[in-house]
Design a protein around this motif. Structure first.
Motif, PDB file in Angstrom:
ATOM      1  N   ILE A 858       0.852  -1.179   0.000  1.00  0.00           N
ATOM      2  CA  ILE A 858       0.000   0.000   0.000  1.00  0.00           C
ATOM      3  C   ILE A 858       0.901   1.248   0.000  1.00  0.00           C
ATOM      4  CG2 ILE A 858      -1.696   1.303   1.312  1.00  0.00           C
ATOM      5  CD1 ILE A 858      -2.809  -1.189   0.002  1.00  0.00           C
ATOM      6  N   GLY A 859       0.603   2.172  -0.882  1.00  0.00           N
ATOM      7  CA  GLY A 859       1.438   3.354  -1.038  1.00  0.00           C
ATOM      8  C   GLY A 859       2.218   3.335  -2.348  1.00  0.00           C
ATOM      9  N   GLN A 860       2.308   2.159  -2.973  1.00  0.00           N
ATOM     10  CA  GLN A 860       2.978   2.043  -4.258  1.00  0.00           C
ATOM     11  C   GLN A 860       1.965   2.353  -5.361  1.00  0.00           C
ATOM     12  OE1 GLN A 860       5.310   2.313  -6.577  1.00  0.00           O
ATOM     13  NE2 GLN A 860       6.551   0.743  -5.507  1.00  0.00           N
ATOM     14  N   HIS A 861       2.356   3.220  -6.292  1.00  0.00           N
ATOM     15  CA  HIS A 861       1.430   3.637  -7.344  1.00  0.00           C
ATOM     16  C   HIS A 861       1.886   3.196  -8.724  1.00  0.00           C
ATOM     17  CE1 HIS A 861      -0.648   6.029  -4.345  1.00  0.00           C
ATOM     18  NE2 HIS A 861       0.497   6.617  -4.008  1.00  0.00           N
ATOM     19  N   ARG A 862       3.036   2.553  -8.794  1.00  0.00           N
ATOM     20  CA  ARG A 862       3.534   2.081 -10.085  1.00  0.00           C
ATOM     21  C   ARG A 862       3.522   0.555 -10.119  1.00  0.00           C
ATOM     22  NH1 ARG A 862       9.185   5.036  -9.712  1.00  0.00           N
ATOM     23  NH2 ARG A 862       8.780   4.421  -7.548  1.00  0.00           N
ATOM     24  N   ASN A 863       3.547   0.025 -11.321  1.00  0.00           N
ATOM     25  CA  ASN A 863       3.668  -1.410 -11.454  1.00  0.00           C
ATOM     26  C   ASN A 863       5.025  -1.859 -10.945  1.00  0.00           C
ATOM     27  OD1 ASN A 863       1.168  -1.432 -12.626  1.00  0.00           O
ATOM     28  ND2 ASN A 863       1.918  -1.586 -14.735  1.00  0.00           N
ATOM     29  N   VAL A 864       5.058  -3.010 -10.327  1.00  0.00           N
ATOM     30  CA  VAL A 864       6.303  -3.533  -9.758  1.00  0.00           C
ATOM     31  C   VAL A 864       6.774  -4.701 -10.610  1.00  0.00           C
ATOM     32  CG1 VAL A 864       7.340  -4.641  -7.740  1.00  0.00           C
ATOM     33  CG2 VAL A 864       5.657  -2.798  -7.433  1.00  0.00           C
ATOM     34  N   MET A 865       8.039  -4.666 -10.963  1.00  0.00           N
ATOM     35  CA  MET A 865       8.646  -5.733 -11.762  1.00  0.00           C
ATOM     36  C   MET A 865       9.587  -6.546 -10.861  1.00  0.00           C
ATOM     37  SD  MET A 865       7.229  -5.073 -14.653  1.00  0.00           S
ATOM     38  CE  MET A 865       8.157  -6.220 -15.676  1.00  0.00           C
ATOM     39  N   VAL A 866       9.410  -7.854 -10.855  1.00  0.00           N
ATOM     40  CA  VAL A 866      10.219  -8.730 -10.010  1.00  0.00           C
ATOM     41  C   VAL A 866      10.964  -9.708 -10.903  1.00  0.00           C
ATOM     42  CG1 VAL A 866      10.188 -10.445  -8.153  1.00  0.00           C
ATOM     43  CG2 VAL A 866       8.526  -8.568  -8.144  1.00  0.00           C
ATOM     44  N   TYR A 867      12.288  -9.774 -10.717  1.00  0.00           N
ATOM     45  CA  TYR A 867      13.124 -10.700 -11.490  1.00  0.00           C
ATOM     46  C   TYR A 867      13.848 -11.653 -10.536  1.00  0.00           C
ATOM     47  CZ  TYR A 867      12.396  -7.588 -15.476  1.00  0.00           C
ATOM     48  OH  TYR A 867      11.847  -6.853 -16.488  1.00  0.00           O
ATOM     49  N   ARG A 868      13.715 -12.913 -10.818  1.00  0.00           N
ATOM     50  CA  ARG A 868      14.462 -13.931 -10.085  1.00  0.00           C
ATOM     51  C   ARG A 868      15.547 -14.470 -10.993  1.00  0.00           C
ATOM     52  NH1 ARG A 868       9.134 -14.698  -8.359  1.00  0.00           N
ATOM     53  NH2 ARG A 868       8.866 -14.762  -6.078  1.00  0.00           N
ATOM     54  N   LEU A 869      16.793 -14.342 -10.555  1.00  0.00           N
ATOM     55  CA  LEU A 869      17.915 -14.831 -11.347  1.00  0.00           C
ATOM     56  C   LEU A 869      18.268 -16.235 -10.880  1.00  0.00           C
ATOM     57  CD1 LEU A 869      17.940 -11.712 -11.715  1.00  0.00           C
ATOM     58  CD2 LEU A 869      20.438 -11.882 -11.995  1.00  0.00           C
ATOM     59  N   ILE A 870      18.142 -17.218 -11.760  1.00  0.00           N
ATOM     60  CA  ILE A 870      18.356 -18.617 -11.423  1.00  0.00           C
ATOM     61  C   ILE A 870      19.438 -19.188 -12.328  1.00  0.00           C
ATOM     62  CG2 ILE A 870      17.283 -20.890 -11.208  1.00  0.00           C
ATOM     63  CD1 ILE A 870      16.192 -18.820  -9.276  1.00  0.00           C
ATOM     64  N   ALA A 871      20.467 -19.782 -11.724  1.00  0.00           N
ATOM     65  CA  ALA A 871      21.536 -20.422 -12.490  1.00  0.00           C
ATOM     66  C   ALA A 871      21.022 -21.747 -13.047  1.00  0.00           C
ATOM     67  CB  ALA A 871      22.762 -20.649 -11.615  1.00  0.00           C
ATOM     68  N   ALA A 872      21.135 -21.908 -14.376  1.00  0.00           N
ATOM     69  CA  ALA A 872      20.581 -23.084 -15.045  1.00  0.00           C
ATOM     70  C   ALA A 872      21.309 -24.353 -14.621  1.00  0.00           C
ATOM     71  CB  ALA A 872      20.660 -22.908 -16.566  1.00  0.00           C
ATOM     72  N   ASP A 873      20.546 -25.447 -14.518  1.00  0.00           N
ATOM     73  CA  ASP A 873      21.086 -26.778 -14.223  1.00  0.00           C
ATOM     74  C   ASP A 873      21.924 -26.791 -12.943  1.00  0.00           C
ATOM     75  OD1 ASP A 873      19.910 -27.856 -16.527  1.00  0.00           O
ATOM     76  OD2 ASP A 873      21.599 -27.207 -17.754  1.00  0.00           O
ATOM     77  N   THR A 874      21.450 -26.083 -11.930  1.00  0.00           N
ATOM     78  CA  THR A 874      22.135 -26.073 -10.635  1.00  0.00           C
ATOM     79  C   THR A 874      21.117 -26.344  -9.534  1.00  0.00           C
ATOM     80  OG1 THR A 874      21.806 -23.719 -10.172  1.00  0.00           O
ATOM     81  CG2 THR A 874      23.726 -24.317 -11.533  1.00  0.00           C
ATOM     82  N   ILE A 875      21.623 -26.360  -8.340  1.00  0.00           N
ATOM     83  CA  ILE A 875      20.754 -26.578  -7.181  1.00  0.00           C
ATOM     84  C   ILE A 875      19.700 -25.498  -7.050  1.00  0.00           C
ATOM     85  CG2 ILE A 875      22.242 -25.310  -5.585  1.00  0.00           C
ATOM     86  CD1 ILE A 875      21.562 -27.393  -3.447  1.00  0.00           C
ATOM     87  N   GLU A 876      19.934 -24.325  -7.649  1.00  0.00           N
ATOM     88  CA  GLU A 876      18.949 -23.252  -7.539  1.00  0.00           C
ATOM     89  C   GLU A 876      17.620 -23.638  -8.190  1.00  0.00           C
ATOM     90  OE1 GLU A 876      21.664 -19.244  -7.123  1.00  0.00           O
ATOM     91  OE2 GLU A 876      20.644 -19.625  -9.030  1.00  0.00           O
ATOM     92  N   GLU A 877      17.675 -24.341  -9.317  1.00  0.00           N
ATOM     93  CA  GLU A 877      16.429 -24.770  -9.949  1.00  0.00           C
ATOM     94  C   GLU A 877      15.669 -25.730  -9.043  1.00  0.00           C
ATOM     95  OE1 GLU A 877      17.484 -26.359 -13.755  1.00  0.00           O
ATOM     96  OE2 GLU A 877      17.238 -24.411 -14.735  1.00  0.00           O
ATOM     97  N   LYS A 878      16.401 -26.604  -8.339  1.00  0.00           N
ATOM     98  CA  LYS A 878      15.743 -27.551  -7.440  1.00  0.00           C
ATOM     99  C   LYS A 878      15.154 -26.837  -6.224  1.00  0.00           C
ATOM    100  CE  LYS A 878      17.307 -30.496 -10.307  1.00  0.00           C
ATOM    101  NZ  LYS A 878      18.386 -31.409  -9.975  1.00  0.00           N
ATOM    102  N   VAL A 879      15.802 -25.786  -5.742  1.00  0.00           N
ATOM    103  CA  VAL A 879      15.270 -25.020  -4.617  1.00  0.00           C
ATOM    104  C   VAL A 879      13.962 -24.345  -5.011  1.00  0.00           C
ATOM    105  CG1 VAL A 879      15.664 -23.025  -3.132  1.00  0.00           C
ATOM    106  CG2 VAL A 879      17.499 -24.663  -3.522  1.00  0.00           C
ATOM    107  N   VAL A 880      13.883 -23.850  -6.244  1.00  0.00           N
ATOM    108  CA  VAL A 880      12.650 -23.211  -6.710  1.00  0.00           C
ATOM    109  C   VAL A 880      11.490 -24.207  -6.688  1.00  0.00           C
ATOM    110  CG1 VAL A 880      11.509 -22.189  -8.695  1.00  0.00           C
ATOM    111  CG2 VAL A 880      13.825 -21.481  -8.083  1.00  0.00           C
ATOM    112  N   ALA A 881      11.759 -25.446  -7.141  1.00  0.00           N
ATOM    113  CA  ALA A 881      10.708 -26.472  -7.124  1.00  0.00           C
ATOM    114  C   ALA A 881      10.289 -26.810  -5.705  1.00  0.00           C
ATOM    115  CB  ALA A 881      11.202 -27.713  -7.858  1.00  0.00           C
TER     116      ALA A 881
END
Length: 914
Positions: A858-881
């Motif tokens: 509340i108080g935000q008046h613009r659209n918010v863009m969220v980017y998640r940077l994930i290293a391909a074929d690493t444990i990060e993809e498994k953490v996301v799942a």
């Protein structure tokens, strides 16, 4: 001496044997003359052999007086004779000596093996004879030994069966007589039926303490024929299978001893059925209690009465069946032990299978798990849902008058609306106004609760509205009592600024590490204040000072902001929040549960003590079934048959938990108030590792996999080592230099991608928040931004002037804010930014959502863009799942959704390393 008496040695030996054999039957009675031997008492049948020997060696049998004779006959026969006449059938006793009839009244028993006859008209003529068969109780009764001489005399005269009863006698009674007596018809006028078969006799012996001993035997005579298989006499199922011997045949049921309800139920229902069977007789020894079953419908009444403790009521439970009030304690014990029936002291008993009694046991057990009973069960005033369940179950429910208003309002779908305080300088959105009314409902009844609105929906504003309401409702002349607000250090300044903005009329004091840690400083800050804001660290370090004020003039209430900081029930900070002497506690958090239901239990134990059971019982009743900890049969017969039951139990426990906490937990998600928020777009950027980085990652992956695989069999003990290996792989997926500075020459693909994105963001005039859990990686990002000439501000746990850093970003001095997830992921209002970059994923989705909510709120008046940077074929993809599955547990309990196991299991570790 023998020579002087001129005795024959053989005859002398006979007399010695005769006397010894008589005395062997038992000791002589006091006053008995040992020189006399009475044949009536000669119990040994060897007597007849001795008498035969006596005649052979010249011993003569003589009577007393002149002309008296004593004769030993070959045999005596004792029985009954049946003769038909015009009047009916006369049955009389019959005694024969060597085939000649003798008056039965003249016969007398010799032990159980012979008879002697003394004719009253010729008393000096005595005849002795052995019987052809042993004399049993019926035969002895004929001689007057057991039944008395009047019975013997009557049978001597005969008993007449009237003609109209003759056929009944012949078919129904005479066969039984033939089983016990030698029955004949001397004149042949009666056609004799076959003897009745043996009778199966059950001896039921009653003893004090509701004990019943059961023993079996056959009652019959040789003339009754062979004993049949008792299983043919007692129908299948009438006796428990365990009572019968394992082998088939004529073996009788085993002797058994029954106690309590088993004895009562068998005596009341099974004994009469057995006694009614043909060929079965029940003999009773002792006095049977008046066992009877109460068959009426139970009438249930529950009451709640005040106690000396304001938060508790004595819970009264009355169950009446057939006008009989059932004592509560034995009833409850029987129900909790799963017994089928309950025996009362007067011998009455009742079935415990009525539909109301099972749920009653569960509800009373729930009440008993909260606190130790002193005088009986108790119910907390917070347990409004439990009382509602009891009301639904009972025929009559009478709450304590002091509780009635709370129960009525808690049962409504929403508390009554409360006008906004005049001193609130804000226009509340509809859901915020509802939240304010809910908070005033809690305050009005001095109940605690959890305000669990999603991140960014204005929880602080709703709390300030409550404090303003309390200040304006304070009676004139009553001294101020401040609310103590405890928050993370990074959030403390936000409370001060938000209060100045929305409730400028309130006096707000802030305690910081630079203030003196003493009772005086806390008391001085509280004097004249409406709100005192401190940190969790200061509450822990200076707890005595806060407690001293609580026990004095007192705090109005305790507000725990970002309350997930006290979710660990064993931590010192949690203990301080629990022990602080306040009557009203409010927990404020967007993530009341991040990993497990145990965290939810820890928060409710602070705000509503007595609502939920103990931690141990809560784990058994809710955590295990809901979070899916597997239990049951896994191998052998019945394996795999439980999933449906497990799923049903999970649903039941989940519904019950929701019902218990619903009045005291308020949560609205961003989905529910989407119209009040700007759009949020989320995107995952998959980053390929540079070749050298990829080779190094794969090498370490294989090493850590081999190490971890050997530890999974004992995951609970080796969890730290396993997590260390997983953390190493997560850091390696970010940048090789994080695990070894010698790899600093390897390119960092993720930082390259971040810089490319930030270049466009900054060029277009946007502002961005960049989050990472690893401060070492944030510093690498800071170095790259410095090299690229991009201005930024930086915040992690080591930052000293936190408020100044936050103000610098808000003032617009830099377009990028690098933030440690732990230090700045909660409690900050940073709506100046409209881009969010998450450099690394975390196990729990709530952590990321909290970070995003720093700007999407509340108080935000613009659209918010969220980017998640994930290293391909690493444990990060498994953490996301894994994170996606973890989100389901929170939804299930708080937001209504599907379930999954919140525990990081061995299988999930294998999945992360696949």
């Amino acid at each position: 001496m023998l020579g002087r008496l001129d005795l024959d040695p053989e005859q002398h030996r006979w007399f010695c044997q005769f006397g010894a054999l008589h005395r062997a039957a038992g000791p002589a009675l006091p006053g008995a003359d040992l020189a006399w031997v009475y044949l009536d008492e000669f119990v040994n049948p060897v007597l007849w052999d001795l008498l035969t020997q006596a005649q052979a060696i010249g011993i003569v049998f003589v009577g007393s007086g002149s002309g008296a004779t004593v004769r030993v006959a070959d045999g005596a026969r004792l029985g009954l004779d049946a003769a038909r006449s015009e009047r009916g059938i006369r049955v009389s006793a019959r005694l024969e000596m060597d085939g000649a009839p003798v008056e039965v009244r003249d016969g007398h028993a010799i032990g159980a093996h012979g008879i002697y006859v003394v004719d009253l008209e010729r008393p000096r003529q005595i005849v002795l004879a052995p019987t052809l068969e042993a004399l049993g109780a019926p035969q002895l009764a004929l001689l007057g030994v057991r039944g008395g001489r009047t019975v013997a005399d009557a049978l001597s005269e005969g008993v007449l069966v009237p003609g109209d009863r003759a056929e009944e006698f012949l078919h129904e009674h005479l066969p039984a007589l033939r089983a016990g007596f030698d029955v004949g018809s001397v004149d042949g006028t009666v056609s004799l039926p076959a003897a009745a078969p043996p009778t199966l006799v059950l001896t039921a012996r009653y003893s004090p303490g509701h004990t019943l001993d059961l023993a079996w035997h056959w009652d019959g005579h040789a003339r009754s024929g062979p004993t049949p298989d008792p299983r043919a006499v007692v129908p299948d199922g009438m006796l428990p299978g365990a009572w019968w011997p394992a082998q088939d045949g004529t073996d009788l049921p085993r002797p058994v001893t029954l106690h309590d309800i088993e004895a009562a139920e068998f005596a009341a229902t099974d004994l009469p059925r057995l006694a009614a069977l043909p060929g079965v007789r029940v003999d009773t020894v002792g006095t049977p209690p008046n066992y009877r079953e109460l068959l009426g419908t139970p009438v249930l009444t529950v009451t709640a009465q005040p106690t000396e403790t304001n938060d508790w009521f004595d819970l009264g439970v009355s169950v009446t069946v057939d006008g009989r009030t059932i004592p509560f304690v034995p009833l409850f014990r029987a129900l909790t032990k799963g017994r089928r029936k309950l025996l009362l002291v007067d011998g009455s008993y009742l079935a415990l299978t009525h539909p109301a009694l099972g749920p009653l046991a569960a509800l009373i057990a729930e009440a008993s798990e909260v606190a130790e009973w002193h005088t009986g069960p108790r119910i907390s005033r917070h347990q409004t849902s439990l009382w509602a369940d009891l009301v639904d179950l009972a025929d009559e429910a009478i709450p304590a008058p002091q509780w009635s208003e709370l129960l009525a309002e808690a049962g409504d779908r929403a508390p009554r609306s409360t006008p906004l305080p005049a001193g609130l300088h804000a226009e509340l959105r509809p859901y915020q106004a509802e939240g304010f009314s809910w908070l005033t409902f809690l305050w009005r009844h001095q109940l605690g609760g959890i305000l669990a609105d999603d991140m960014g929906l204005g929880k602080t504003l709703q709390c300030l509205a409550l404090v303003q309401h309390v200040a304006e409702q304070r009676p004139s002349g009553e001294p101020r009592r401040p609310f103590l607000v405890v928050a993370p250090t990074s959030v403390v300044p936000n409370w001060v600024s938000e209060a100045a903005r929305f409730t400028p009329g309130l006096t707000v004091r802030r305690l910081s590490a630079t203030d003196a840690a003493s009772t005086t400083s806390v008391a001085e800050a509280a004097a004249g204040a409406d709100i005192v804001v401190t940190s969790y660290a200061l509450l822990r370090l200076d707890f005595d000072a806060y407690q001293a004020l609580a026990q004095g003039s007192g705090w109005a209430g305790l507000i725990l902001d970002e309350a997930q900081n006290v979710k660990n029930a064993s931590a010192r900070t949690h203990e301080c929040a629990r022990d602080l002497a306040v009557s009203f506690t409010l927990a404020v958090t967007g993530t009341p549960m991040e990993n497990s239901l145990t965290e939810l239990h820890a928060l409710f134990s602070l705000v509503t003590p007595g609502l939920l059971s103990s931690a141990r019982s809560f784990g058994e009743q809710y955590v295990r079934p809901i979070e899916g900890v597997r239990a049951g049969i896994t191998t052998g017969p019945g394996a795999g048959s439980a999933p449906a039951d497990v799923a049903q139990l999970r649903t039941v426990r989940l519904d019950r938990l929701r019902a218990r906490i619903r009045p005291f937990l308020l949560r609205r998600t961003k989905d529910l108030v989407a119209a009040d928020l700007p759009d949020k777009q989320e995107q995952t950027l998959t980053v390929e590792l540079a070749p050298g980085h990829r080779q190094l990652y794969d090498l370490h992956l294989q090493r850590e996999r081999q190490k971890v695989l050997g530890l999974l069999d004992d995951l609970d003990r080796q969890r730290f080592i396993v997590y260390r290996s997983l953390t190493l792989l997560r850091m390696l997926a970010l940048d090789a230099s994080l695990i070894d500075p010698d790899h600093a020459d390897l390119p960092s693909s993720k930082l390259d991608a971040l810089l490319d994105q930030l270049a466009d963001v900054v060029a277009e005039g946007h502002r961005a928040l960049v989050f990472s859990q690893f401060t070492s990686y944030l510093k690498l990002a800071a170095a790259r931004l410095t090299a690229a000439g991009v201005p930024f501000t930086y915040l992690d746990g080591s930052t000293v002037r936190r408020a100044d850093v936050i103000d610098d970003f808000r003032a617009g001095t830099a377009p990028v804010f690098l933030i440690s997830l732990k230090a700045g992921g909660t409690g900050l209002n940073l709506t100046e930014a409209d881009y969010v970059f998450l450099l690394d994923p975390w196990w729990n989705p709530a952590t990321e959502e909290q970070a995003i909510a720093r700007t999407h709120r509340i108080g935000q008046h613009r659209n918010v863009m969220v980017y998640r940077l994930i290293a391909a074929d690493t444990i990060e993809e498994k953490v996301v799942a894994l994170k996606a599955r973890k989100a389901a547990l929170v939804d299930a309990v708080i937001d209504d959704g599907d379930l999954f196991s919140s525990v990081l299991t061995a299988d999930e570790v294998l999945e992360l390393l696949a």
